[in-house]
Design an enzyme around this catalytic site. Structure first.
Site, PDB file in Angstrom:
ATOM      1  N   ASP A 163      43.725  38.269  45.853  1.00 26.46           N
ATOM      2  CA  ASP A 163      44.305  39.536  45.378  1.00 26.46           C
ATOM      3  C   ASP A 163      43.388  40.135  44.306  1.00 26.46           C
ATOM      4  O   ASP A 163      43.095  39.471  43.308  1.00 26.46           O
ATOM      5  CB  ASP A 163      45.702  39.292  44.783  1.00 26.46           C
ATOM      6  CG  ASP A 163      46.690  38.828  45.845  1.00 26.46           C
ATOM      7  OD1 ASP A 163      46.611  39.323  46.983  1.00 26.46           O
ATOM      8  OD2 ASP A 163      47.532  37.955  45.536  1.00 26.46           O
ATOM      9  N   LYS A 166      44.316  47.278  38.916  1.00 20.23           N
ATOM     10  CA  LYS A 166      44.618  47.962  37.646  1.00 20.23           C
ATOM     11  C   LYS A 166      44.178  47.117  36.449  1.00 20.23           C
ATOM     12  O   LYS A 166      44.440  45.911  36.418  1.00 20.23           O
ATOM     13  CB  LYS A 166      46.124  48.224  37.537  1.00 20.23           C
ATOM     14  CG  LYS A 166      46.593  49.265  38.509  1.00 20.23           C
ATOM     15  CD  LYS A 166      48.052  49.598  38.295  1.00 20.23           C
ATOM     16  CE  LYS A 166      48.485  50.632  39.326  1.00 20.23           C
ATOM     17  NZ  LYS A 166      49.839  50.468  39.774  1.00 20.23           N
ATOM     18  N   ASP A 219      36.578  42.193  49.645  1.00 21.91           N
ATOM     19  CA  ASP A 219      36.194  43.554  50.073  1.00 21.91           C
ATOM     20  C   ASP A 219      36.329  44.518  48.892  1.00 21.91           C
ATOM     21  O   ASP A 219      36.174  45.720  49.065  1.00 21.91           O
ATOM     22  CB  ASP A 219      37.074  44.027  51.242  1.00 21.91           C
ATOM     23  CG  ASP A 219      38.550  44.018  50.894  1.00 21.91           C
ATOM     24  OD1 ASP A 219      38.937  43.329  49.928  1.00 21.91           O
ATOM     25  OD2 ASP A 219      39.327  44.689  51.588  1.00 21.91           O
TER      26      ASP A 219
HETATM   27  C1  LIG Z   1      45.059  39.053  49.788  1.00 20.49           C
HETATM   28  S1  LIG Z   1      45.808  37.597  50.385  1.00 20.49           S
HETATM   29  C2  LIG Z   1      44.460  36.840  51.316  1.00 20.49           C
HETATM   30  C3  LIG Z   1      44.951  35.796  52.285  1.00 20.49           C
HETATM   31  C4  LIG Z   1      43.843  35.146  53.134  1.00 20.49           C
HETATM   32  N1  LIG Z   1      42.924  34.411  52.304  1.00 20.49           N
HETATM   33  C5  LIG Z   1      43.120  36.186  53.960  1.00 20.49           C
HETATM   34  O1  LIG Z   1      41.927  36.436  53.677  1.00 20.49           O
HETATM   35  O2  LIG Z   1      43.726  36.721  54.879  1.00 20.49           O
HETATM   36  C6  LIG Z   1      45.867  36.604  48.931  1.00 20.49           C
HETATM   37  C7  LIG Z   1      46.732  35.368  49.077  1.00 20.49           C
HETATM   38  O3  LIG Z   1      46.619  34.602  47.882  1.00 20.49           O
HETATM   39  C8  LIG Z   1      47.890  34.082  47.555  1.00 20.49           C
HETATM   40  N2  LIG Z   1      47.877  33.798  46.103  1.00 20.49           N
HETATM   41  C9  LIG Z   1      47.724  34.699  45.113  1.00 20.49           C
HETATM   42  N3  LIG Z   1      47.722  34.086  43.913  1.00 20.49           N
HETATM   43  C10 LIG Z   1      47.875  32.758  44.160  1.00 20.49           C
HETATM   44  C11 LIG Z   1      47.970  31.616  43.339  1.00 20.49           C
HETATM   45  N4  LIG Z   1      47.895  31.712  42.001  1.00 20.49           N
HETATM   46  N5  LIG Z   1      48.136  30.407  43.919  1.00 20.49           N
HETATM   47  C12 LIG Z   1      48.233  30.304  45.273  1.00 20.49           C
HETATM   48  N6  LIG Z   1      48.147  31.358  46.101  1.00 20.49           N
HETATM   49  C13 LIG Z   1      47.971  32.567  45.569  1.00 20.49           C
HETATM   50  C14 LIG Z   1      48.859  35.171  47.986  1.00 20.49           C
HETATM   51  O4  LIG Z   1      50.155  34.687  48.193  1.00 20.49           O
HETATM   52  C15 LIG Z   1      48.205  35.679  49.277  1.00 20.49           C
HETATM   53  O5  LIG Z   1      48.676  35.003  50.418  1.00 20.49           O
END
Ligand SMILES: C[S@@+](CC[C@H](N)C(=O)[O-])C[C@H]1O[C@@H](n2cnc3c(N)ncnc32)[C@H](O)[C@@H]1O
Length: 198
Positions: free
Chosen positions: A113, A117, A149
């Site tokens: 993620d 912001k 990206d």
């Molecule tokens: C933007 S998605 C990308 C998912 C995958 N890697 C992809 O490229 O399709 C980011 C993922 O990170 C997970 N995530 C975010 N912060 C996290 C954390 N502190 N610990 C574990 N998972 C986390 C979210 O739940 C989400 O599924």
């Protein structure tokens, strides 16, 4: 409810969650002492196909979202893999609770993620405190693979990795395995970097 009682209830809740996570880690890891860790693995497509392509090693995927982890585990079961597990947890907590005899030999962070912001930048996984905590559980030769990206997050990750003592950026390192993730499929373009435990 008085604040003291709320805080006691919260403390008990955290202790119970950590006890469950510890138990789950012990159960899925068994005698594993080195693993590749994908943080934010989503539905687990990338890690499952990567694990299937490997003759050795063990792979652990972690994500905060339960139904993504359930799907990832179903996918690994369908593929009849015994070198992979997915766990629902917050990554820092999981790293903290990894059994002491287990070290991480590779970390994969694919399209984390970006928190665009400014007031949310503190939530970015790539931050000095997290990198230091992670490095503490990694083997000396551990590589960290990061792909995004989001141009500004990419620059942030470069700057942050340059600023910490525990990781060194590697020029021209190979990407370990190519397979589109869910977020990669939606991206117009992306950038990758590789760092090594210093
Ligand atoms: C933007 S998605 C990308 C998912 C995958 N890697 C992809 O490229 O399709 C980011 C993922 O990170 C997970 N995530 C975010 N912060 C996290 C954390 N502190 N610990 C574990 N998972 C986390 C979210 O739940 C989400 O599924």
């Amino acid at each position: 409810m008085p604040a003291k009682v709320v805080s006691e209830v919260h403390k008990k809740h955290v202790e119970a969650r950590q006890a469950r996570l510890k138990k789950e880690l012990d159960s899925v890891l068994g005698s594993v002492d080195r693993l590749g860790l994908e943080i934010g693995c989503g539905h687990g497509h990338w890690l499952t196909d990567f694990a299937a392509s490997q003759n050795s090693g063990f792979f652990l995927g972690v994500d905060l979202i339960g139904d993504r982890i359930e799907r990832a585990n179903r996918k690994a079961q369908r593929a009849e893999l015994d070198n992979i597990a997915f766990i629902k947890a917050e990554a820092s907590e999981l790293i903290e609770l990894l059994p002491r005899g287990v070290s991480i030999e590779a970390v994969y962070l694919l399209f984390p993620d970006p928190w665009p912001k400014k007031r949310h930048w503190k939530n970015r996984l790539v931050n000095p405190a997290f990198l230091e905590r992670l490095a503490d559980r990694c083997s000396r030769d551990c590589s960290l693979y990061f792909r995004t990206d989001h141009e500004e997050y990419f620059d942030w990750a470069l700057d942050t990795l340059e600023s910490v003592d525990s990781w060194s950026l590697i020029d021209g390192a190979e990407w370990p395995f190519e397979r589109e993730t869910v977020f990669q499929a939606k991206a117009q373009s992306y950038q990758s970097l590789v760092a090594e435990r210093a």
